[in-house]
Design a protein around this motif. Structure first.
Motif, PDB file in Angstrom:
ATOM      1  N   ILE A 155       0.866  -1.189   0.000  1.00 57.68           N
ATOM      2  CA  ILE A 155       0.000   0.000   0.000  1.00 57.68           C
ATOM      3  C   ILE A 155       0.897   1.232   0.000  1.00 57.68           C
ATOM      4  N   ALA A 156       0.638   2.142  -0.940  1.00 57.25           N
ATOM      5  CA  ALA A 156       1.555   3.273  -1.147  1.00 57.25           C
ATOM      6  C   ALA A 156       0.845   4.613  -0.956  1.00 57.25           C
ATOM      7  N   PRO A 157       1.608   5.654  -0.609  1.00 58.67           N
ATOM      8  CA  PRO A 157       1.040   6.997  -0.460  1.00 58.67           C
ATOM      9  C   PRO A 157       1.069   7.756  -1.780  1.00 58.67           C
ATOM     10  N   TRP A 158       0.596   9.005  -1.768  1.00 58.07           N
ATOM     11  CA  TRP A 158       0.468   9.771  -3.004  1.00 58.07           C
ATOM     12  C   TRP A 158       1.673  10.655  -3.280  1.00 58.07           C
ATOM     13  N   ASN A 159       2.576  10.831  -2.313  1.00 65.52           N
ATOM     14  CA  ASN A 159       3.501  11.961  -2.460  1.00 65.52           C
ATOM     15  C   ASN A 159       4.616  11.739  -3.479  1.00 65.52           C
ATOM     16  N   LEU A 181      -0.733  -4.503  -5.283  1.00 62.78           N
ATOM     17  CA  LEU A 181      -0.379  -3.137  -4.885  1.00 62.78           C
ATOM     18  C   LEU A 181      -1.599  -2.234  -4.954  1.00 62.78           C
ATOM     19  N   LYS A 182      -1.777  -1.455  -3.888  1.00 60.11           N
ATOM     20  CA  LYS A 182      -2.799  -0.404  -3.935  1.00 60.11           C
ATOM     21  C   LYS A 182      -2.094   0.950  -3.897  1.00 60.11           C
ATOM     22  N   PRO A 183      -2.107   1.673  -5.034  1.00 64.42           N
ATOM     23  CA  PRO A 183      -1.567   3.039  -4.975  1.00 64.42           C
ATOM     24  C   PRO A 183      -2.561   3.930  -4.245  1.00 64.42           C
ATOM     25  N   SER A 184      -2.159   5.161  -3.977  1.00 60.88           N
ATOM     26  CA  SER A 184      -3.102   6.096  -3.358  1.00 60.88           C
ATOM     27  C   SER A 184      -4.257   6.362  -4.311  1.00 60.88           C
ATOM     28  N   GLU A 185      -5.424   6.555  -3.737  1.00 61.57           N
ATOM     29  CA  GLU A 185      -6.614   6.860  -4.545  1.00 61.57           C
ATOM     30  C   GLU A 185      -6.454   8.179  -5.298  1.00 61.57           C
ATOM     31  N   MET A 186      -5.490   9.014  -4.851  1.00 61.75           N
ATOM     32  CA  MET A 186      -5.318  10.316  -5.518  1.00 61.75           C
ATOM     33  C   MET A 186      -4.346  10.244  -6.694  1.00 61.75           C
ATOM     34  N   SER A 232       3.257  -4.607   3.230  1.00 60.31           N
ATOM     35  CA  SER A 232       4.292  -3.581   3.156  1.00 60.31           C
ATOM     36  C   SER A 232       3.597  -2.246   2.932  1.00 60.31           C
ATOM     37  N   PHE A 233       3.678  -1.368   3.912  1.00 55.47           N
ATOM     38  CA  PHE A 233       2.881  -0.132   3.891  1.00 55.47           C
ATOM     39  C   PHE A 233       3.766   1.095   3.994  1.00 55.47           C
ATOM     40  N   THR A 234       3.455   2.129   3.229  1.00 52.53           N
ATOM     41  CA  THR A 234       4.040   3.454   3.444  1.00 52.53           C
ATOM     42  C   THR A 234       2.905   4.456   3.490  1.00 52.53           C
ATOM     43  N   GLY A 235       2.888   5.265   4.536  1.00 53.33           N
ATOM     44  CA  GLY A 235       1.829   6.253   4.681  1.00 53.33           C
ATOM     45  C   GLY A 235       1.883   6.858   6.068  1.00 53.33           C
ATOM     46  N   SER A 236       0.753   7.357   6.514  1.00 47.59           N
ATOM     47  CA  SER A 236       0.727   8.081   7.785  1.00 47.59           C
ATOM     48  C   SER A 236       0.778   7.130   8.984  1.00 47.59           C
ATOM     49  N   THR A 237       1.191   7.661  10.108  1.00 48.58           N
ATOM     50  CA  THR A 237       1.229   6.872  11.345  1.00 48.58           C
ATOM     51  C   THR A 237      -0.195   6.464  11.749  1.00 48.58           C
ATOM     52  N   GLU A 258       6.318   2.074   6.925  1.00 45.62           N
ATOM     53  CA  GLU A 258       7.098   3.314   6.779  1.00 45.62           C
ATOM     54  C   GLU A 258       6.134   4.461   7.033  1.00 45.62           C
ATOM     55  N   LEU A 259       6.316   5.165   8.143  1.00 48.69           N
ATOM     56  CA  LEU A 259       5.257   6.088   8.581  1.00 48.69           C
ATOM     57  C   LEU A 259       5.723   7.548   8.595  1.00 48.69           C
ATOM     58  N   GLY A 260       5.017   8.356   9.339  1.00 47.88           N
ATOM     59  CA  GLY A 260       5.239   9.804   9.307  1.00 47.88           C
ATOM     60  C   GLY A 260       6.449  10.251  10.100  1.00 47.88           C
ATOM     61  N   GLY A 261       6.712  11.548  10.038  1.00 42.65           N
ATOM     62  CA  GLY A 261       7.855  12.095  10.759  1.00 42.65           C
ATOM     63  C   GLY A 261       7.664  13.560  11.080  1.00 42.65           C
ATOM     64  N   PHE A 291       6.912  15.472   1.908  1.00 42.07           N
ATOM     65  CA  PHE A 291       7.724  14.247   1.892  1.00 42.07           C
ATOM     66  C   PHE A 291       8.007  13.855   3.326  1.00 42.07           C
ATOM     67  N   CYS A 292       8.067  12.528   3.522  1.00 37.78           N
ATOM     68  CA  CYS A 292       8.088  12.019   4.897  1.00 37.78           C
ATOM     69  C   CYS A 292       9.282  12.533   5.682  1.00 37.78           C
ATOM     70  N   VAL A 293      10.445  12.667   5.019  1.00 40.34           N
ATOM     71  CA  VAL A 293      11.651  13.024   5.772  1.00 40.34           C
ATOM     72  C   VAL A 293      11.835  14.546   5.877  1.00 40.34           C
ATOM     73  N   GLU A 388       3.006  18.599  15.377  1.00 35.86           N
ATOM     74  CA  GLU A 388       2.264  17.820  14.369  1.00 35.86           C
ATOM     75  C   GLU A 388       2.971  17.723  13.025  1.00 35.86           C
ATOM     76  N   GLU A 389       2.892  16.558  12.392  1.00 35.79           N
ATOM     77  CA  GLU A 389       3.385  16.453  11.021  1.00 35.79           C
ATOM     78  C   GLU A 389       2.439  17.267  10.138  1.00 35.79           C
ATOM     79  N   ILE A 390       2.962  18.323   9.504  1.00 33.81           N
ATOM     80  CA  ILE A 390       2.097  19.227   8.724  1.00 33.81           C
ATOM     81  C   ILE A 390       1.972  18.744   7.282  1.00 33.81           C
TER      82      ILE A 390
END
Ligand code: NAD
Length: 486
Positions: A155-159, A181-186, A232-237, A258-261, A291-293, A388-390
């Motif tokens: 599962i993947a994020p949009w960024n 694989l599921k990409p982001s809906e956006m 295997s996930f990348t996205g928000s916490t 792989e989560l937020g920061g 971007f996460c980092v 907060e992660e903005i």
């Protein structure tokens, strides 16, 4: 010439299952953040569609023998896929740019080429990483076998849509797995086209399946599916926590998250002001801070704080927005109006809580969802802009006197993704590298390089496990301990 008109693009639509497009009722709008226009309406995979994709993946693994091939054959197929991705870079870059925050020129020379490079990087692990012989007594023979999991649910994020798809697909396939694989809906288009290219490259149909949909329906169906062997996930916490809960409820399976920061960039007063200002700007403003980092907390020793704040405010004010399909890259749009409103809300809260807006603090006067690069000073550790992660072009600016104070400010109560240190004092850099609680520390630079061998992943609520590097290949295999009495 990379520039294009969105209406001229042919957008792939439908789920990609077993090597072919599968249509469904159009349910979800995909928009261009550069203008807000609707580009396409795509289907949402429910549990039944996810089940079809998992069945296709299992069938393909069985009929192709992918996991048991001579590893060099997997390597060769992945290199052919990378060749096609390079050959189709313009099409992929346009599909990436049209619905995301990635300017087409950056997508073409950065995201797409790096994705091909990473596929080649992981392809080369297939015939080099194996199990291990272990020392046991004379009367027995022990070894650790390494085997693919089977079907990976990704599962993947949009960024960074194409890079994130590549991070998930390349090590999983090289290690002998199939993927749903599921990409982001956006941002669904590049993942679909990559899946198409995988079949054209000779990767057996059904090894790469893409299902479209949101987190609540499609994501939940993937993470809870009994036929998915690993997630295997990348996205928000927040979504990572929901996934852990769903996995616990539906049957235990391994996961990489792989989560937020909310990463700090800590600057000592021996650093070069001009060079550091450039690094800090590159640490927060690319992709409009999405971007996460992102180094969203700038923490500066008092001696150079005023000079650096002025230099940064000046640099931040120079950016100009541009639609992602223009030839020359401009400042990136925010992915959606909802996300822009959230960013603006946190900035306003920050100001209401004593923060001083040093520059920015409002949307650009431009069509589409564009927000001005924003620097906020005078914030306490409790200010929402600090905690907060903005996920936008917003950095806070705090000052310190001593090393201990710097480390106290740098520590975040929950996140631990990355940290940056700027100093010419090598001993201090090494000393503080040990004290920072983060999965990655950069010294006198900020941001990932193209050294794919360096794994990436967070500590604490920023994640579990690693992407990239040897670790990402290993994360797609499981070991079996074998002991034979002689
Ligand atoms: P998000 O969590 O909203 O969505 C990410 C993906 O998860 C999407 O495909 C979404 O549909 C899906 N999803 C959402 N809820 C789900 C659920 N309950 N079950 C299953 N799937 C679900 O994140 P986003 O807004 O797309 O991306 C931004 C976030 O991603 C930020 O927090 C950023 O820090 C993080 N990120 C982390 C890394 C990293 O390497 N650590 C890299 C990129 C982005």
């Amino acid at each position: 010439m990379l520039a294009f008109r969105p209406e001229d693009l042919t957008l792939p639509n439908g789920h990609f299952i077993g090597g072919a497009y599968v249509q469904g009722a159009p349910e979800m709008e995909v928009r261009a953040p550069s203008t807000g226009q609707v580009l396409a309406t795509v289907p949402r995979a429910d549990a039944e569609v996810v089940d079809r994709a998992v069945a296709a993946a299992r069938a393909a693994l069985k009929s192709s023998g992918w996991g048991g091939l001579r590893p060099r054959e997997r390597t060769a197929a992945l290199h052919r896929w990378a060749d096609l991705i390079e050959a189709e870079a313009t099409t992929l870059a346009r599909l990436e740019a049209v619905c995301s925050s990635r300017p087409v020129s950056h997508a073409a020379t950065g995201d797409v080429t790096i994705t091909a490079e990473q596929i080649r990087f992981f392809a080369e692990f297939a015939d080099k990483e194996g199990g291990d012989l272990v020392p046991t007594g004379d009367g027995s023979f022990g070894f650790i076998a390494s085997e693919p999991y089977g079907v990976i649910g990704a599962i993947a994020p949009w960024n960074f849509p194409i890079s994130m798809a590549g991070w998930k697909l390349a090590p999983a396939l090289a290690a002998g797995n199939a993927v749903v694989l599921k990409p982001s809906e956006m941002t669904p288009f590049t993942a679909l086209y990559m899946a198409e290219l995988s079949v054209r490259a000779g990767i057996p149909a059904g090894l790469v399946n893409v299902v479209l949909g949101d987190g609540a329906v499609t994501g939940t169906a993937i993470t809870g599916h009994p036929g998915i062997d690993k997630v295997s996930f990348t996205g928000s916490t927040r979504a990572g926590a929901a996934i852990m809960e769903n996995i616990a409820r539906t049957g235990i399976k391994p996961m990489t998250l792989e989560l937020g920061g909310k990463s700090p960039m800590v600057v000592f007063d021996d650093a070069d002001v001009e060079l550091t200002a450039q690094c800090l700007e590159n640490g927060i403003l690319p992709n409009a801070g999405q971007f996460c980092v992102a180094g969203s907390r700038i923490i500066v020793q008092r001696g150079i704080a005023d000079a650096l704040a002025a230099r940064l405010a000046d640099r931040f004010a120079r950016h100009r927005p541009a639609a992602t399909w223009e030839d020359e890259a401009g400042f990136s749009p925010i992915i959606s109006e909802g996300q822009l409103a959230r960013i603006d809300g946190i900035v306003r809260d920050a100001a209401a809580n004593g923060g001083e807006i040093l520059c920015g603090g409002a949307r650009f006067d431009h069509e589409g969802s564009f927000y001005r690069p924003t620097l906020i000073g005078g914030v306490t550790a409790q200010n929402p802009a600090v905690t907060e992660e903005i996920f936008g072009p917003v950095a806070t600016f705090q000052t310190f006197d001593s090393e201990d104070e710097a480390m106290a400010l740098a520590a975040h109560p929950t996140y631990g993704l990355c940290a940056g240190l700027f100093t010419r004092d090598l001993s201090r850099a090494l000393r503080l590298t040990r004290r920072l609680e983060a999965g990655t520390v950069w010294v006198n630079r900020y941001g990932r390089s193209r050294d794919h061998i360096l794994p990436t992943g967070g500590w604490k609520a920023s994640g579990l496990g690693k992407d990239l590097g040897r670790e990402a290949f290993a994360a797609n295999r499981r070991t079996k301990s074998v002991l034979i009495d002689l």
